[in-house]
Design a protein around this motif. Structure first.
Motif, PDB file in Angstrom:
ATOM      1  N   UNK A  62     -30.394  -8.939 -40.291  1.00 12.55           N
ATOM      2  CA  UNK A  62     -31.526  -7.739 -41.472  1.00 12.55           C
ATOM      3  C   UNK A  62     -32.056  -8.164 -42.112  1.00 12.55           C
ATOM      4  N   UNK A  63     -32.091  -9.932 -42.969  1.00 13.16           N
ATOM      5  CA  UNK A  63     -33.784  -9.810 -43.275  1.00 13.16           C
ATOM      6  C   UNK A  63     -34.900 -10.310 -42.691  1.00 13.16           C
ATOM      7  N   UNK A  64     -34.673 -10.449 -41.087  1.00 11.04           N
ATOM      8  CA  UNK A  64     -36.094 -10.810 -40.556  1.00 11.04           C
ATOM      9  C   UNK A  64     -36.759  -9.475 -40.439  1.00 11.04           C
ATOM     10  N   UNK A  65     -36.309  -7.970 -40.415  1.00  8.39           N
ATOM     11  CA  UNK A  65     -36.558  -7.519 -40.018  1.00  8.39           C
ATOM     12  C   UNK A  65     -37.421  -6.345 -41.635  1.00  8.39           C
ATOM     13  N   UNK A  66     -36.633  -7.060 -42.693  1.00  7.61           N
ATOM     14  CA  UNK A  66     -37.036  -6.901 -43.610  1.00  7.61           C
ATOM     15  C   UNK A  66     -38.361  -7.548 -44.208  1.00  7.61           C
ATOM     16  N   UNK A  89     -37.748  -0.339 -45.254  1.00  6.65           N
ATOM     17  CA  UNK A  89     -37.058  -1.912 -44.025  1.00  6.65           C
ATOM     18  C   UNK A  89     -36.437   0.024 -43.427  1.00  6.65           C
ATOM     19  N   UNK A  90     -36.155   1.110 -44.030  1.00  6.37           N
ATOM     20  CA  UNK A  90     -35.785   1.812 -43.269  1.00  6.37           C
ATOM     21  C   UNK A  90     -36.483   3.174 -42.367  1.00  6.37           C
ATOM     22  N   UNK A  91     -37.982   2.571 -42.871  1.00  5.41           N
ATOM     23  CA  UNK A  91     -39.038   3.182 -41.963  1.00  5.41           C
ATOM     24  C   UNK A  91     -38.969   2.239 -40.668  1.00  5.41           C
ATOM     25  N   UNK A  92     -39.318   0.860 -40.637  1.00  9.72           N
ATOM     26  CA  UNK A  92     -39.616  -0.139 -39.834  1.00  9.72           C
ATOM     27  C   UNK A  92     -38.511   0.191 -38.536  1.00  9.72           C
ATOM     28  N   UNK A  93     -37.062   0.337 -38.755  1.00 10.99           N
ATOM     29  CA  UNK A  93     -35.907  -0.089 -38.368  1.00 10.99           C
ATOM     30  C   UNK A  93     -35.776   1.317 -37.856  1.00 10.99           C
ATOM     31  N   UNK A 129     -38.564   3.203 -36.604  1.00 10.48           N
ATOM     32  CA  UNK A 129     -39.605   3.172 -35.645  1.00 10.48           C
ATOM     33  C   UNK A 129     -38.712   2.390 -34.103  1.00 10.48           C
ATOM     34  N   UNK A 130     -37.791   0.916 -34.876  1.00  9.78           N
ATOM     35  CA  UNK A 130     -37.437   0.162 -33.504  1.00  9.78           C
ATOM     36  C   UNK A 130     -36.615   1.145 -32.343  1.00  9.78           C
ATOM     37  N   UNK A 131     -35.529   1.474 -33.467  1.00 13.59           N
ATOM     38  CA  UNK A 131     -34.874   2.426 -33.119  1.00 13.59           C
ATOM     39  C   UNK A 131     -35.110   3.603 -31.797  1.00 13.59           C
ATOM     40  N   UNK A 132     -35.797   4.186 -32.704  1.00 12.16           N
ATOM     41  CA  UNK A 132     -36.447   5.686 -31.201  1.00 12.16           C
ATOM     42  C   UNK A 132     -37.631   4.684 -30.330  1.00 12.16           C
ATOM     43  N   UNK A 133     -37.522   3.739 -30.293  1.00 14.75           N
ATOM     44  CA  UNK A 133     -37.746   3.239 -28.757  1.00 14.75           C
ATOM     45  C   UNK A 133     -37.094   2.013 -27.699  1.00 14.75           C
ATOM     46  N   UNK A 134     -35.965   2.620 -28.148  1.00 12.06           N
ATOM     47  CA  UNK A 134     -34.575   2.555 -27.450  1.00 12.06           C
ATOM     48  C   UNK A 134     -34.333   3.309 -26.473  1.00 12.06           C
ATOM     49  N   UNK A 135     -33.971   3.023 -25.557  1.00 10.92           N
ATOM     50  CA  UNK A 135     -33.504   4.386 -24.794  1.00 10.92           C
ATOM     51  C   UNK A 135     -31.535   5.153 -25.523  1.00 10.92           C
ATOM     52  N   UNK A 136     -31.310   3.762 -25.602  1.00 13.39           N
ATOM     53  CA  UNK A 136     -29.563   3.975 -25.970  1.00 13.39           C
ATOM     54  C   UNK A 136     -30.200   4.593 -27.789  1.00 13.39           C
ATOM     55  N   UNK A 137     -30.770   4.199 -27.948  1.00 15.17           N
ATOM     56  CA  UNK A 137     -30.982   4.430 -29.654  1.00 15.17           C
ATOM     57  C   UNK A 137     -30.337   4.469 -30.611  1.00 15.17           C
ATOM     58  N   UNK A 138     -30.171   2.491 -29.899  1.00 14.88           N
ATOM     59  CA  UNK A 138     -28.946   1.999 -31.126  1.00 14.88           C
ATOM     60  C   UNK A 138     -29.395   0.582 -30.920  1.00 14.88           C
ATOM     61  N   UNK A 139     -28.968  -0.231 -31.534  1.00 16.50           N
ATOM     62  CA  UNK A 139     -28.981  -2.049 -31.138  1.00 16.50           C
ATOM     63  C   UNK A 139     -27.442  -2.030 -30.589  1.00 16.50           C
ATOM     64  N   UNK A 140     -27.920  -2.872 -29.927  1.00 15.47           N
ATOM     65  CA  UNK A 140     -27.192  -3.638 -28.962  1.00 15.47           C
ATOM     66  C   UNK A 140     -25.878  -4.673 -30.450  1.00 15.47           C
TER      67      UNK A 140
END
Length: 269
Positions: A202-206, A216-220, A222-233
Motif C-alpha cells: 500500500x505504501x508503494x502505491x500511495x 490513492x483511491x483513483x490510482x488503485x 485504475x490498476x484494478x480496472x486493468x485486471x480481468x479478475x478485477x481484484x489483486x491476488x
C-alpha cells in the motif's frame, strides 16, 4: 494432493513477509524442513514459529541478500540445521520504480547485482548438492517485466530498471534450466502480478499515486480496472503454484515462466 516432498529441505529467501512467507508456510504444510532467510531476526522467529505451530519443521538464517558473500553461508547454515537444500526459492531484492532520467549508473549496477548476480551466487551455492542427489527444485519469484516491459500507460508508473534487468535474470534462469536438466534439477520463474502483500504494498502505491497527481483511491481503481479478475491476488495463490513446481509431480516442467496475475499481463502489454 501429495506433492512428494515431505522430508525435503527447502531454503526460502525473503521468507518472512508477503509472498516469501506464504511460500515458506505452504512448503511447511507439505512436510518440508523449511529454512527461512531474511535480515530481521524478529521476522524470522515469527515465521519459524508459525510453521512449527502448524505442525511443520523450520529454522531460520539471518542474511542480507544484497551481500553476495552471504549465499554460501546461508546454504551451510541450512545444511547444519537440516540438510543441504533440495528446494531453493529465490526472491530477489527488487528495483525501485522510476524514469530513466532519474537513474544513475550506480542504480543500474545495484539492480544488476541484486537481481542477476545475486541469483547467480544463489545458484552456485545450492546446486552442487542437488547435482550429487540428481534431484532439485529452484524457483525464482520473478517479475512480469522479465518478458515484456512495463509501460506507464498500463502500470501508471515507470519501471526502467526492472524493464532493463529483469530480462537478464530470466535469461539466466532459462540457461540454468537447460544446463541442470540432466541432473534432475528444474528451474522455473513465477512472476506475480499485483498481489496484496499488506502495508508495504500500500505504501508503494500511495507514492505512485502521488507521483501522477492522483488520490490513492483513483490510482488503485485504475490498476484494478486493468485486471480481468478485477481484484489483486493474494500471496497464497502464488505460493500454491511455487509449491507445485517444487513437487515430485512437476519433474518434467523446467525453464518455464508462469504468470500469476489474474489474466492481466497477457492482455495489457
Amino acid at each position: 494432493m501429495d506433492l512428494g516432498i515431505a522430508g525435503k529441505t527447502a531454503l526460502v529467501t525473503g521468507g518472512t513477509h508477503g509472498i516469501g512467507r506464504a511460500i515458506a508456510e505452504e512448503l511447511g504444510r507439505n512436510g518440508c524442513n523449511v529454512v527461512v532467510v531474511a535480515r530481521g531476526q524478529a521476522g524470522i522467529d515469527e515465521t519459524v514459529a508459525a510453521i512449527r505451530d502448524a505442525g511443520g519443521a523450520a529454522g531460520g538464517v539471518s542474511a542480507d541478500l544484497t551481500d553476495l558473500d552471504s549465499y554460501p553461508r546461508m546454504v551451510a547454515e541450512t545444511a547444519a540445521l537440516f540438510a543441504a537444500p533440495d528446494i531453493a526459492i529465490f526472491s530477489p531484492v527488487g528495483p525501485p520504480s522510476g524514469r530513466f532520467d532519474a537513474m544513475t549508473d550506480a542504480d543500474f549496477q545495484t539492480t544488476f547485482d541484486n537481481v542477476v548476480r545475486a541469483f547467480a551466487h544463489f545458484a552456485r551455492a545450492v546446486t552442487p548438492a542437488m547435482k550429487e542427489r540428481k534431484w532439485g527444485r529452484i524457483v525464482t519469484v520473478g517479475s512480469g517485466h522479465g518478458r515484456l516491459p512495463g509501460r506507464r500507460a498500463t502500470l501508471g508508473f515507470d519501471y526502467v530498471l526492472a524493464n532493463t534487468l529483469r530480462p537478464s535474470a530470466l535469461g539466466l534462469s532459462r540457461s540454468l534450466a537447460d544446463e541442470l536438466a540432466e541432473f534432475g534439477i528444474t528451474v522455473n520463474t513465477v512472476p506475480p502480478g499485483f498481489i496484496d502483500t499488506g502495508a508495504q504494498y500500500e505504501a508503494f502505491f500511495r507514492e505512485c499515486a502521488k507521483a501522477v497527481n492522483q488520490t490513492y483511491e483513483q490510482f488503485m481503481a485504475g490498476l484494478i480496472d486493468r485486471i480481468p479478475m478485477k481484484r489483486f491476488g493474494n500471496p497464497d495463490e502464488v505460493a500454491s503454484l511455487c509449491a507445485y513446481l517444487c513437487s515430485a509431480r512437476a519433474s518434467y516442467i523446467t525453464g518455464q515462466y508462469m504468470l500469476v496475475d489474474g489474466g492481466r499481463m497477457e492482455i495489457y502489454y
